[in-house]
Design a protein around this motif. Structure first.
Motif, mmCIF file in Angstrom:
data_model
loop_
_atom_site.group_PDB
_atom_site.id
_atom_site.type_symbol
_atom_site.label_atom_id
_atom_site.label_comp_id
_atom_site.label_asym_id
_atom_site.label_seq_id
_atom_site.Cartn_x
_atom_site.Cartn_y
_atom_site.Cartn_z
ATOM 1 N N ASN A 265 0.848 -1.179 -0.008
ATOM 2 C CA ASN A 265 -0.031 -0.166 -0.019
ATOM 3 C C ASN A 265 0.761 1.390 0.018
ATOM 4 N N GLY A 266 1.963 1.196 0.779
ATOM 5 C CA GLY A 266 2.905 2.409 0.848
ATOM 6 C C GLY A 266 3.448 2.717 -0.510
ATOM 7 N N VAL A 267 4.064 1.335 -1.276
ATOM 8 C CA VAL A 267 4.604 1.671 -2.598
ATOM 9 C C VAL A 267 3.594 2.142 -3.566
ATOM 10 N N LEU A 268 2.409 1.963 -3.749
ATOM 11 C CA LEU A 268 1.447 2.283 -4.376
ATOM 12 C C LEU A 268 1.422 3.816 -4.633
ATOM 13 N N LYS A 269 1.601 4.394 -3.129
ATOM 14 C CA LYS A 269 1.351 5.893 -2.961
ATOM 15 C C LYS A 269 2.240 6.738 -3.544
ATOM 16 N N HIS A 270 3.577 6.098 -3.823
ATOM 17 C CA HIS A 270 4.716 6.857 -4.335
ATOM 18 C C HIS A 270 5.082 6.434 -5.796
ATOM 19 N N LEU A 271 4.144 5.591 -6.478
ATOM 20 C CA LEU A 271 4.568 5.317 -7.881
ATOM 21 C C LEU A 271 4.611 6.550 -8.618
ATOM 22 N N ASP A 272 5.365 6.505 -9.596
ATOM 23 C CA ASP A 272 5.503 7.434 -10.906
ATOM 24 C C ASP A 272 4.238 7.895 -11.390
ATOM 25 N N VAL A 273 3.854 9.262 -11.324
ATOM 26 C CA VAL A 273 2.314 9.800 -11.633
ATOM 27 C C VAL A 273 2.181 9.320 -13.000
ATOM 28 N N THR A 274 3.525 9.568 -14.083
ATOM 29 C CA THR A 274 3.201 9.183 -15.480
ATOM 30 C C THR A 274 2.556 7.551 -15.603
ATOM 31 N N LEU A 275 3.452 6.974 -14.890
ATOM 32 C CA LEU A 275 3.179 5.462 -15.073
ATOM 33 C C LEU A 275 1.763 5.150 -14.373
ATOM 34 N N VAL A 276 1.427 5.621 -13.348
ATOM 35 C CA VAL A 276 0.053 5.405 -12.796
ATOM 36 C C VAL A 276 -1.107 5.922 -13.897
ATOM 37 N N HIS A 277 -0.925 7.057 -14.323
ATOM 38 C CA HIS A 277 -1.837 7.611 -15.328
ATOM 39 C C HIS A 277 -2.143 6.722 -16.360
ATOM 40 N N ASP A 278 -0.892 6.261 -17.070
ATOM 41 C CA ASP A 278 -0.953 5.210 -18.258
ATOM 42 C C ASP A 278 -1.615 4.112 -17.887
ATOM 43 N N ILE A 279 -1.354 3.267 -16.578
ATOM 44 C CA ILE A 279 -1.954 2.109 -16.182
ATOM 45 C C ILE A 279 -3.573 2.358 -16.350
#
Length: 255
Positions: free
Chosen positions: A227-241
């Motif tokens: 859960n902690g890792v998900l909160k700090h993922l790269d914004v661009t990567l999250v947007h694309d996924i």
């Protein structure tokens, strides 16, 4: 003198011709090296690999291995439940107190914790992701009853269900849904030690208890890290996924 003068005239003509050619356009089929221009930003071409790589690196940098090394296994096996406390500790206390062989364990320690290669599966509707987090460790058990140090090889998978949400500002986030141990994924085997009757009895007894408590114990430590890792993922990567998940587009290769 004549040769020197001719050489000077020739060099002058050569320089003039070179200057004139420099202003001419280069033919299309000319095999001269072209100037390299900076590549424009683009979306990741391997979203699945980028995600599993980011999750793996995040878990390792977040202290996953040290967390596994410090699992309070001996406390769980102590009579009375040790520091595990609560209903679980009370039940385990009664269980272990009824098995004398466990009361003679001097220590049980986690060594060589490992995070193996993560797996990723997309739901049939394409709107969710299931991440398999395979863990490995070795349990060193010391008890005078068997006369030698035992080493148990342990493998266990944690499965994290990833989905997306939109906050009040309209921003999309990749979040953790359900997170639990994969049923039947726990594997415990004897690495070394004499396979005598006392040893086998101890291994069977330990395996029976660890099957009941270890998956939930590991799950309780690993899932908050995910859960902690998900909160700090790269914004661009999250947007694309998330964009893929919203539209149910497949981007995880099926194996």
């Amino acid at each position: 003198m004549f040769q020197i003068g001719g050489l000077v005239v020739f060099c002058g003509l050569l320089a003039q011709a070179t200057a004139q050619l420099a202003g001419l356009p280069v033919p299309l089929d000319q095999t001269l090296p072209l100037a390299v221009t900076p590549a424009l930003p683009s979306n990741p071409t391997d979203l699945a690999g980028s995600l599993t790589g980011a999750l793996s690196n995040g878990l390792l940098s977040g202290g996953l291995l040290s967390t596994l090394e410090n699992l309070p296994l001996l406390d769980i096996l102590k009579t009375g439940g040790g520091t595990s406390g609560g209903l679980l500790g009370g039940l385990l206390g009664k269980l272990t107190s009824s098995i004398p062989i466990l009361n003679n364990i001097l220590y049980i320690k986690v060594t060589n914790p490992q995070l193996l290669e993560l797996g990723l599966v997309q739901s049939p509707d394409g709107h969710r992701l299931y991440v398999t987090i395979p863990l490995g460790m070795i349990l060193k058990v010391n008890t005078p009853l068997v006369g030698s140090l035992l080493e148990l090889d342990v493998k266990l998978n944690i499965t994290a269900d990833l989905t997306f949400v939109k906050d009040r500002q309209g921003r999309l986030h990749l979040v953790l849904g359900d997170c639990t141990h994969s049923p039947g994924s726990l594997r415990i085997s004897l690495l070394n030690g004499v396979a005598s009757l006392p040893v086998q009895d101890l291994v069977d007894t330990l395996t029976g208890i660890l099957n009941k408590v270890l998956p939930e114990l590991v799950q309780g430590k690993v899932c908050p890290l995910v859960n902690g890792v998900l909160k700090h993922l790269d914004v661009t990567l999250v947007h694309d996924i998330v964009d893929k998940l919203i539209h149910g587009l497949e981007f995880v290769l099926k194996i």
